[in-house]
Design an enzyme around this catalytic site. Structure first.
Site, PDB file in Angstrom:
ATOM      1  N   GLU A 360       1.027  -1.167  -0.445  1.00  0.00           N
ATOM      2  CA  GLU A 360      -0.198  -0.543  -0.125  1.00  0.00           C
ATOM      3  C   GLU A 360       1.168   1.503   0.245  1.00  0.00           C
ATOM      4  O   GLU A 360       0.681   2.029   1.199  1.00  0.00           O
ATOM      5  CB  GLU A 360      -0.982  -0.188   0.971  1.00  0.00           C
ATOM      6  CG  GLU A 360      -2.486  -1.410   1.057  1.00  0.00           C
ATOM      7  CD  GLU A 360      -2.966  -1.107   1.539  1.00  0.00           C
ATOM      8  OE1 GLU A 360      -3.862  -1.608   1.889  1.00  0.00           O
ATOM      9  OE2 GLU A 360      -2.585  -1.378   3.378  1.00  0.00           O
TER      10      GLU A 360
HETATM   11  C1  ACM Z   1      -2.192  -5.114   3.681  1.00  0.00           C
HETATM   12  O1  ACM Z   1      -3.488  -5.655   4.318  1.00  0.00           O
HETATM   13  N1  ACM Z   1      -2.227  -4.132   3.484  1.00  0.00           N
HETATM   14  C2  ACM Z   1      -1.002  -6.490   3.518  1.00  0.00           C
END
Ligand code: ACM
Length: 721
Positions: A360
């Site tokens: 992310e």
């Molecule tokens: C995640 O769920 N951002 C690894």
């Protein structure tokens, strides 16, 4: 609490990066290894009804004739070894059995396994059993776990405990009898890596909370604890050279500010690692980056492009932060920071892995991302550790032997082999091409923060609802395959195992919107247990049991049989709606007469004097033969006589067989609380203090009532009317 919901529920939590140039068709069409998995032992067909319900399903299990082995207070735990780790498993077993049985089974070293009358733990079995395999033989004369290591013994002990009645998991004294179901088991894991991730960053779990979670996970043969130690909302591990990481970085959680101790000191982290080791569990520390880093950015000014510390963050969004990786000076700052942090963490971590996150980072350019990956992976390999990362890290250059953790979902699988493969699939392919290994955490099956269904107060649903069946019905070899299971991106031979992930940013009631009060947050273990049970055992079985045993109907029945165990252990599991759970035992609240040996429990002469010993007498329906049962919060009952209004009481709180049962002024003490258990022909009524049973001396009028060990006598089998 600021910030809008970070994931509108209809929007999957996905990276938003677009990196078209990097993943051309040259990376497609990699040779796929055959997905064969060889098993040392041929599995049995689905368990027959007579077999005890064990989770995870053992490789092979055969019923043995006879009544099983009943423990006594003197049953030895005989360890065929002098090695401390094997003896430690013996001590663990003794401690495990103590609260419910009241026995402190003696642990001793035996030169050879006793022929009978013992719980034998033998780590001198053949090497063919492997590091975690074991056999378990139990019959009327004893029970033996044989393994090739202490670790194998420990896994076998987790099976052994499930062969005892569910009451053995109780934290308070229960009456028994403690009979090990007679069975022959041969067992070994399908995968070497079977993990659970605990997000201690967004919601802080104390050392005691983590230990409890370790014990609960170990029950299902989980062998890896991945601690998500850092995120936007908190930094949870002390690094001596960087005190601001804990004075500032640890002061927030999702929904909370102002903390002073929401982190693990070096000693506390070592305590967790040692505790995990005692449960044969390896800790994988995660230092997430280059995103999920506000806590670090708030603590170390030089990690920011403007060299100014960010404000600590207590909100609920993701994809909001990035180390400054725009110029050589800042890249050097990040590299130096990561070296300091990874050195400190690696030094405290005996396990092989340091997890670098990598998930992310919507705003990172390729150059920025690669600068992070280069600095972070160097810091890990310099310490002799192996890199783990979320599968996004696969887009970069990986050191040899790296392990990527796949957390994609059905949308990734749907794209496999199409002209528009998802970013996640491309990242996976890049990692595969570099020889990486993989741990499977598909978010639509193995994310424990997904709601079971719409009625669940906690968690999210961007990967869909994950009910018990969804947590179970998947396979690691097809988690990265097309929707029809073909053409897996990750070949079966490259799958190391599985991991369930408990994120904790939505660990509050009413989680479909942002919280308005900290009163919406239960204690962290309440959230953890609700979301973890019954789904972690499903992931654990996928990781441990042969694929050939995969059968929802069998699993469902074995899983729901765990419910009473969790209740006894005080685990606040969620009775997931797609399963039929054993009925909660009906309350016995109300006024009853109690009859054993044909005579009724009676206060002689309708005495109202405290200290009068109870008797049995021919039933006549008088109030001195009427007892009011009131259920207590621990499931025990008080018994109040309706003539005297005094409580049935073990004289002087004795724990000795033969002590008188008297009436006494009600005071709520454990010698006035009774555990009522259904048995053939009636109920046993055990003192919660001593575990001994309410027993009358004979069938004669006036026979004295005492507490006695369980002998299955009619004189201690009471009917209630
Ligand atoms: C995640 O769920 N951002 C690894």
């Amino acid at each position: 609490m600021s910030a809008s919901a970070r994931h509108p529920l209809s929007h999957p939590r996905r990276p938003h990066r677009r990196r078209p140039a990097r993943f051309g068709s040259a990376l497609l069409g990699l040779a796929l290894l055959p997905s064969a998995l060889s098993l040392a032992v041929a599995p049995q067909a689905a368990a027959a009804a007579t077999l005890p319900p064990v989770v995870p399903q053992p490789v092979s299990q055969t019923a043995v004739a006879g009544s099983g082995f009943t423990l006594t207070a003197q049953t030895p735990i005989a360890v065929v070894s002098t090695a401390p780790d094997a003896l430690g498993v013996g001590s663990y077993l003794s401690a495990l059995l103590a609260p419910a049985t009241g026995y402190t089974l003696p642990v001793s070293t035996a030169a050879t396994a006793p022929a009978s009358g013992a719980l034998v733990l033998d780590p001198t079995g053949p090497a063919t059993l492997g590091q975690e395999g074991y056999t378990l033989s139990s019959s009327a004369t004893g029970a033996t776990v044989t393994a090739h290591s202490a670790e194998g013994l420990f896994r076998g002990v987790q099976t052994l405990r499930q062969l005892l009645p569910a009451a053995v998991e109780s934290t308070t004294l229960r009456p028994g009898p403690w009979t090990v179901a007679p069975v022959q088991i041969s067992d070994a894991p399908r995968y070497a890596y079977r993990g659970v991730m605990l997000d201690v960053a967004r919601r802080f779990f104390s050392v005691e909370d983590v230990k409890r979670y370790i014990d609960q996970s170990a029950t299902y043969k989980i062998n890896t604890l991945h601690l998500h130690l850092t995120d936007d909302q908190g930094w949870r591990i002390a690094v001596g050279a960087l005190p601001a990481l804990t004075t500032t970085g640890a002061s927030t959680q999702s929904g909370f500010t102002g903390g002073t101790s929401w982190y693990y000191t070096t000693a506390q982290y070592q305590d967790i690692v040692a505790y995990a080791k005692s449960r044969f569990m390896t800790v994988v520390p995660e230092i997430d980056g280059p995103g999920h880093t506000t806590a670090a950015l708030a603590s170390v000014p030089g990690l920011n492009c403007d060299d100014r510390a960010k404000a600590p963050y207590s909100g609920f969004e993701v994809g909001i932060s990035l180390y400054c990786l725009k110029d050589t000076r800042h890249i050097a700052n990040v590299s130096s920071f990561l070296t300091t942090v990874v050195d400190a963490v690696a030094q405290l971590t005996p396990g092989p892995y340091v997890h670098l996150g990598g998930d992310e980072t919507p705003q990172a350019t390729t150059a920025e991302y690669d600068a992070y990956a280069d600095a972070a992976t160097r810091a890990v390999t310099a310490r002799g550790k192996t890199v783990m990362g979320w599968h996004q890290l696969g887009q970069s250059t990986l050191p040899a032997g790296s392990v990527m953790q796949f957390w994609g979902d059905a949308s990734d699988r749907a794209s496999v082999g199409t002209a528009n493969e998802s970013a996640g699939v491309k990242q996976l392919r890049h990692a595969v091409a570099q020889g990486a290994k993989f741990v499977m955490s598909p978010s639509d099956h193995a994310y424990l923060d997904m709601k079971y269904d719409s009625t669940v107060p906690y968690g999210l649903s961007w990967a869909g609802y994950v009910n018990a069946q969804k947590a179970y019905d998947w396979d690691p070899t097809t988690a990265t395959a097309k929707t029809d299971g073909s053409s897996p991106v990750v070949a079966a031979a490259d799958v190391l195992g599985v991991e369930a992930a408990l994120w904790a940013d939505r660990a509050y009631r009413g989680s479909t919107s942002l919280p308005t009060s900290t009163s919406q947050f239960p204690a962290p273990p309440v959230y953890a247990e609700y979301m973890t049970f019954p789904r972690l055992p499903a992931i654990a079985e996928i990781g441990w049991s042969p694929k050939s045993t995969h059968d929802w109907a069998s699993f469902r029945d074995r899983l729901t049989a765990q419910g009473p165990r969790w209740t006894n252990a005080g685990i606040g599991y969620h009775a997931a709606a797609d399963l039929t759970w054993p009925a909660t035992p009906g309350t016995l609240d109300g006024v009853h007469t109690l009859t054993a040996g044909g005579k009724s429990l009676d206060v002689p002469g309708s005495s109202t004097t405290p200290g009068t010993q109870l008797v049995t007498w021919a039933g006549h329906g008088g109030t001195n033969q009427q007892w009011k049962f009131t259920r207590q919060s621990d499931g025990t009952y008080t018994l109040v006589n309706q003539a005297s209004q005094l409580c049935a009481d073990v004289n002087a709180g004795s724990t000795s067989p033969g002590a008188a049962v008297i009436q006494w002024t009600c005071g709520g003490t454990t010698n006035q609380r009774w555990t009522v258990t259904s048995v053939s022909g009636g109920h046993t009524i055990a003192s919660a203090k001593s575990g001994l049973l309410l027993t009358t001396a004979s069938t004669a009028d006036g026979a004295l009532v005492t507490q006695q060990p369980n002998s299955a006598s009619p004189l201690q089998t009471w009917t209630l009317s």
